[in-house]
Design an enzyme around this catalytic site. Structure first.
Site, PDB file in Angstrom:
ATOM      1  N   GLU A 131      -3.225   6.191  -0.274  1.00 43.57           N
ATOM      2  CA  GLU A 131      -3.507   5.356   1.534  1.00 43.57           C
ATOM      3  C   GLU A 131      -4.297   5.425   1.868  1.00 43.57           C
ATOM      4  O   GLU A 131      -4.558   4.053   2.977  1.00 43.57           O
ATOM      5  CB  GLU A 131      -1.916   5.846   1.922  1.00 43.57           C
ATOM      6  CG  GLU A 131      -0.398   5.160   1.497  1.00 43.57           C
ATOM      7  CD  GLU A 131       0.074   3.654   0.910  1.00 43.57           C
ATOM      8  OE1 GLU A 131      -0.905   2.844   1.988  1.00 43.57           O
ATOM      9  OE2 GLU A 131       0.063   3.779  -0.014  1.00 43.57           O
ATOM     10  N   CYS A 141      -6.472  -0.407  -7.712  1.00 43.37           N
ATOM     11  CA  CYS A 141      -7.195  -0.364  -8.595  1.00 43.37           C
ATOM     12  C   CYS A 141      -6.835  -1.033 -10.252  1.00 43.37           C
ATOM     13  O   CYS A 141      -5.278  -0.717 -10.815  1.00 43.37           O
ATOM     14  CB  CYS A 141      -8.348   0.596  -9.336  1.00 43.37           C
ATOM     15  SG  CYS A 141      -9.100   1.499 -10.137  1.00 43.37           S
ATOM     16  N   CYS A 168     -14.278   3.159  -7.421  1.00 42.95           N
ATOM     17  CA  CYS A 168     -13.011   3.641  -6.690  1.00 42.95           C
ATOM     18  C   CYS A 168     -13.691   4.863  -5.888  1.00 42.95           C
ATOM     19  O   CYS A 168     -13.908   4.333  -4.176  1.00 42.95           O
ATOM     20  CB  CYS A 168     -11.772   3.889  -6.225  1.00 42.95           C
ATOM     21  SG  CYS A 168     -11.602   2.360  -7.868  1.00 42.95           S
TER      22      CYS A 168
HETATM   23 ZN   LIG Z   1      -1.544   0.902  -2.364  1.00 41.73          ZN
HETATM   24 ZN   LIG Z   2      -9.998   3.149  -9.510  1.00 36.66          ZN
END
Ligand SMILES: [Zn+2]
Ligand SMILES: [Zn+2]
Length: 182
Positions: A131, A141, A168
């Protein structure tokens, strides 16, 4: 103490959350890998009654985010943690919800609880990390091991790692820089 670093408010909402102090410590340690110095401060807040649905026996996640926006405490991010089950319109339940590129996020431990303490704690760290990722602008992702992968069930939570994939992690750093520049 996070000198010039990120301050995250961890807000226990409603009934006491098991192992909160251990969660606070683990989160700080885990997030520092990605966010640099992090201080996680503990707050308490009541659950807003208007957020409760009698029919569903659940709280509306978005309403909890609204309540969290009133928590001051000089935090870059504010994450609510509750034992109550959460929902969003159109969904049976949500593990959590966040404001994308915003300040607030909320996670319910209701469906993460487990007799195995270690498993429970690792689930909570994953969901809070997930979160928080949203609050730094990250979407879901495709990499199933990445913490930003979407979890339908608690099995999905157990399957993914607490870590961000390289892509990410990079996006997170950019989001963090935007946040600390403000
Ligand atoms: Zn989420
Ligand atoms: Zn990722």
């Amino acid at each position: 103490m996070a000198e010039g670093g990120l301050v995250i408010g961890l807000v226990e909402m409603g009934p006491r959350v098991p192992e909160l102090e251990e969660i606070r410590r683990r989160l700080a340690r885990h997030l520092e890998k990605y966010l640099g110095p992090v201080e996680v401060r503990h707050f308490r807040e009541d659950l807003p009654e208007y957020a409760y649905s009698e029919i569903r026996g659940q709280y509306l996640a978005r309403a909890l985010l609204d309540r969290l926006s009133k928590v001051d405490g000089d935090c870059h991010r504010v994450v609510g943690l509750t034992r109550e089950d959460l929902y969003a319109p159109g969904l049976n339940f949500v593990f959590g919800q966040a404001r994308v590129n915003g300040r607030e996020a909320v996670v319910s431990v209701a469906r993460l609880l487990d007799e195995d303490r270690e498993r429970y704690l690792s689930r909570v760290v994953k969901e809070v990390t997930h979160e928080l990722g949203h609050t730094f602008g990250l979407g879901h992702c495709d990499d199933p091991s990445c913490v930003m992968s979407f979890s339908n069930t608690v099995l999905d939570v157990d399957r993914k790692s607490p870590d961000f994939c390289d892509r990410c992690a990079l996006a997170l750093r950019e989001g963090l820089n935007r946040c600390l520049r403000r």
